[in-house]
Enzyme design. Structure first.
Site, mmCIF file in Angstrom:
data_model
loop_
_atom_site.group_PDB
_atom_site.id
_atom_site.type_symbol
_atom_site.label_atom_id
_atom_site.label_comp_id
_atom_site.label_asym_id
_atom_site.label_seq_id
_atom_site.Cartn_x
_atom_site.Cartn_y
_atom_site.Cartn_z
ATOM 1 N N TYR A 50 -8.370 -7.998 7.737
ATOM 2 C CA TYR A 50 -9.395 -7.277 6.988
ATOM 3 C C TYR A 50 -10.673 -8.121 6.925
ATOM 4 O O TYR A 50 -10.776 -9.147 7.582
ATOM 5 C CB TYR A 50 -8.845 -6.865 5.623
ATOM 6 C CG TYR A 50 -7.689 -5.898 5.758
ATOM 7 C CD1 TYR A 50 -7.883 -4.641 6.340
ATOM 8 C CD2 TYR A 50 -6.398 -6.245 5.377
ATOM 9 C CE1 TYR A 50 -6.825 -3.760 6.515
ATOM 10 C CE2 TYR A 50 -5.339 -5.371 5.547
ATOM 11 C CZ TYR A 50 -5.557 -4.131 6.120
ATOM 12 O OH TYR A 50 -4.511 -3.259 6.312
ATOM 13 N N ASN A 65 -4.406 -10.469 7.167
ATOM 14 C CA ASN A 65 -4.034 -9.232 7.876
ATOM 15 C C ASN A 65 -5.182 -8.517 8.574
ATOM 16 O O ASN A 65 -5.172 -7.301 8.740
ATOM 17 C CB ASN A 65 -3.329 -8.268 6.914
ATOM 18 C CG ASN A 65 -1.991 -8.796 6.464
ATOM 19 O OD1 ASN A 65 -1.478 -9.761 7.023
ATOM 20 N ND2 ASN A 65 -1.413 -8.197 5.441
ATOM 21 N N ARG A 107 -4.752 -14.712 -0.531
ATOM 22 C CA ARG A 107 -3.709 -14.461 0.463
ATOM 23 C C ARG A 107 -4.264 -14.712 1.858
ATOM 24 O O ARG A 107 -5.340 -14.216 2.216
ATOM 25 C CB ARG A 107 -3.196 -13.024 0.368
ATOM 26 C CG ARG A 107 -1.852 -12.840 1.086
ATOM 27 C CD ARG A 107 -1.336 -11.425 0.992
ATOM 28 N NE ARG A 107 0.119 -11.394 1.100
ATOM 29 C CZ ARG A 107 0.819 -10.354 1.539
ATOM 30 N NH1 ARG A 107 0.201 -9.238 1.912
ATOM 31 N NH2 ARG A 107 2.128 -10.391 1.590
ATOM 32 N N ASN A 148 -3.654 -5.813 12.790
ATOM 33 C CA ASN A 148 -4.969 -5.179 12.888
ATOM 34 C C ASN A 148 -5.851 -5.814 13.961
ATOM 35 O O ASN A 148 -7.072 -5.923 13.801
ATOM 36 C CB ASN A 148 -5.668 -5.171 11.527
ATOM 37 C CG ASN A 148 -5.048 -4.170 10.582
ATOM 38 O OD1 ASN A 148 -4.762 -3.036 10.969
ATOM 39 N ND2 ASN A 148 -4.816 -4.579 9.342
ATOM 40 N N GLN A 153 -4.905 -7.222 -6.210
ATOM 41 C CA GLN A 153 -5.373 -7.747 -4.930
ATOM 42 C C GLN A 153 -6.701 -7.098 -4.569
ATOM 43 O O GLN A 153 -6.789 -5.872 -4.416
ATOM 44 C CB GLN A 153 -4.347 -7.499 -3.814
ATOM 45 C CG GLN A 153 -4.737 -8.251 -2.535
ATOM 46 C CD GLN A 153 -3.820 -7.955 -1.372
ATOM 47 O OE1 GLN A 153 -3.707 -6.816 -0.948
ATOM 48 N NE2 GLN A 153 -3.181 -8.974 -0.841
ATOM 49 N N HIS A 161 -7.800 -10.816 -1.049
ATOM 50 C CA HIS A 161 -7.127 -10.505 0.219
ATOM 51 C C HIS A 161 -7.977 -11.028 1.377
ATOM 52 O O HIS A 161 -8.998 -10.444 1.731
ATOM 53 C CB HIS A 161 -6.955 -8.989 0.325
ATOM 54 C CG HIS A 161 -5.959 -8.551 1.355
ATOM 55 N ND1 HIS A 161 -5.391 -9.405 2.275
ATOM 56 C CD2 HIS A 161 -5.431 -7.321 1.620
ATOM 57 C CE1 HIS A 161 -4.547 -8.721 3.046
ATOM 58 N NE2 HIS A 161 -4.555 -7.467 2.670
ATOM 59 N N THR A 193 0.849 -1.197 0.000
ATOM 60 C CA THR A 193 0.000 0.000 0.000
ATOM 61 C C THR A 193 0.881 1.242 0.000
ATOM 62 O O THR A 193 1.717 1.418 0.875
ATOM 63 C CB THR A 193 -0.925 -0.017 1.229
ATOM 64 O OG1 THR A 193 -1.858 -1.090 1.068
ATOM 65 C CG2 THR A 193 -1.682 1.281 1.363
ATOM 66 N N GLY A 204 8.296 -8.005 -0.279
ATOM 67 C CA GLY A 204 7.542 -6.768 -0.195
ATOM 68 C C GLY A 204 8.435 -5.546 -0.196
ATOM 69 O O GLY A 204 8.802 -5.022 -1.251
ATOM 70 N N ARG A 205 8.820 -5.090 0.994
ATOM 71 C CA ARG A 205 9.571 -3.833 1.108
ATOM 72 C C ARG A 205 10.841 -3.775 0.257
ATOM 73 O O ARG A 205 11.180 -2.707 -0.251
ATOM 74 C CB ARG A 205 9.872 -3.540 2.577
ATOM 75 C CG ARG A 205 8.698 -2.887 3.281
ATOM 76 C CD ARG A 205 8.926 -2.737 4.772
ATOM 77 N NE ARG A 205 8.815 -4.010 5.459
ATOM 78 C CZ ARG A 205 8.814 -4.153 6.777
ATOM 79 N NH1 ARG A 205 8.934 -3.102 7.554
ATOM 80 N NH2 ARG A 205 8.693 -5.344 7.331
#
Length: 366
Positions: free
Chosen positions: A182, A180, A229, A237, A101, A177, A28, A323-324
């Site tokens: 959500y 995490n 995922r 979260n 996603q 998704h 994101t 990712g990062r």
């Protein structure tokens, strides 16, 4: 004895033929243009990273009520679909493969981000102890309301329409998704789902919405273009479950009958420790999920080149997602191939802004 696969060998995930076994995980970046339309810069950003075998885009909301962070893109309007067409075209011209996603944040939202008069929705009216990114910076999420039973078919329909829009926009497929903390993950977990109807209580009931979504998406665009995922033990979260092993084994078994393109699993705590237990003193058994899911397996969280290479070579996964590292290394595949140092990223530019910290990281050739 056959040669062991390399991180840089091609692989097929359902209908997706990948040039290598390195995926770009969803990140994101909060840079959507007005109307939650991907900005023109997004086409440059993703094309720069098209050497990844597979790009999974930033999480993209399926409806206005699915948004939980400032300036994240959607895929529910005609304007958004047109914006994504520029992204997919740029990636394909650079030789890449890209899936979007599909995201509904559920209770991880703030009233300032939602249509006027709306509040976040959730399986149960339980506020998460976490923050989200708004025009005022990071703020506590708002109090949610529980979704009515008669609203759930509309949620499933939103996912189905978003999947159809993804194909219209030129994506090679979608990743649902369900990780995490959500919405779909909120329904799965005993900590956030206190419902007493057909979507709460037993493991089968808590998994019902996820299964219905996956059935709808695969029916719309084909299982060979559909992935998912999951994050079985993450505390992200404020999500929790009393016993995640049997929960996610049930989920994996239900997914196993669909013939998915891939299952993408976050091992451990998202962006944190990899060795998070299922319960006190009990390691989570990811291999059991893989056997039940019967799908190509993507792993993610804390991998470096050496660990990724070993994991693919031993057959523990088909693809490793980073990712990062992709933020500041658009040519991450080549750096890993040549075992070269990775460029550091500027955390101050992760969320929001323009080209700085987004499209201005140089590749090695530069």
């Amino acid at each position: 004895m056959p040669d062991r696969p390399s991180l840089f060998d091609p692989v097929r995930l359902g209908e997706l033929q990948l040039a290598n076994r390195i995926a770009m995980a969803p990140l994101t970046r909060n840079r959507a243009a007005p109307g939650r339309v991907p900005s023109p810069l997004a086409a440059t950003y993703y094309a720069q990273r098209a050497s990844a075998g597979l790009i999974v885009t930033e999480a993209t909301q399926i409806s206005p009520l699915g948004q939980g962070y400032l300036d994240t893109p959607g895929i529910y309007s005609a304007e958004q679909v047109e914006g994504w067409k520029a992204v997919t075209r740029a990636v394909h011209e650079a030789g890449g493969r890209i899936v979007v996603q599909l995201w509904h944040v559920g209770r991880i939202s703030h009233v300032s981000l939602l249509p006027e008069g709306e509040v976040p929705v959730a399986p149960s009216a339980i506020r998460a102890n976490t923050k989200t990114f708004t025009a005022n910076g990071f703020e506590d999420v708002s109090e949610p309301r529980a979704l009515r039973l008669d609203e759930l078919p509309g949620i499933v329909a939103d996912y189905r329409r978003a999947a159809a829009n993804a194909i219209e926009a030129g994506f090679d497929g979608v990743e649902v998704h369900a990780a995490n903390g959500y919405l779909l993950d909120q329904f799965l977990r005993s900590g956030s789902n206190h419902r007493t109807d057909a979507y709460g209580g037993s493991i089968e009931n808590r998994a019902r919405l996820l299964v219905e979504v996956m059935q709808a998406v695969t029916a719309e665009i084909g299982a060979g273009r559909t992935g998912i995922r999951l994050s079985p033990v993450t505390p992200a979260n404020d999500v929790s479950d009393a016993d995640p092993q049997p929960l996610f084994e049930h989920v994996a078994e239900r997914l196993g009958g669909l013939g998915l393109a891939f299952v993408h699993v976050i091992e451990g705590a998202t962006g944190g420790p990899r060795d998070v237990p299922a319960r006190e003193g009990e390691a989570f058994d990811y291999a059991a999920l893989r056997r039940l899911a019967k799908a190509p397996w993507i792993v993610n969280n804390g991998y470096d080149g050496a660990l990724a290479e070993r994991t693919v070579a031993t057959g523990e996964a088909d693809v490793v997602a980073f990712g990062r590292p992709f933020i500041s290394n658009p040519d991450l595949v080549e750096r890993l191939r040549r075992e070269l140092p990775l460029a550091p990223s500027d955390r101050a530019t992760y969320y929001g802004g323009g080209a700085r910290g987004y499209t201005d990281y140089p590749a090695l050739a530069a």
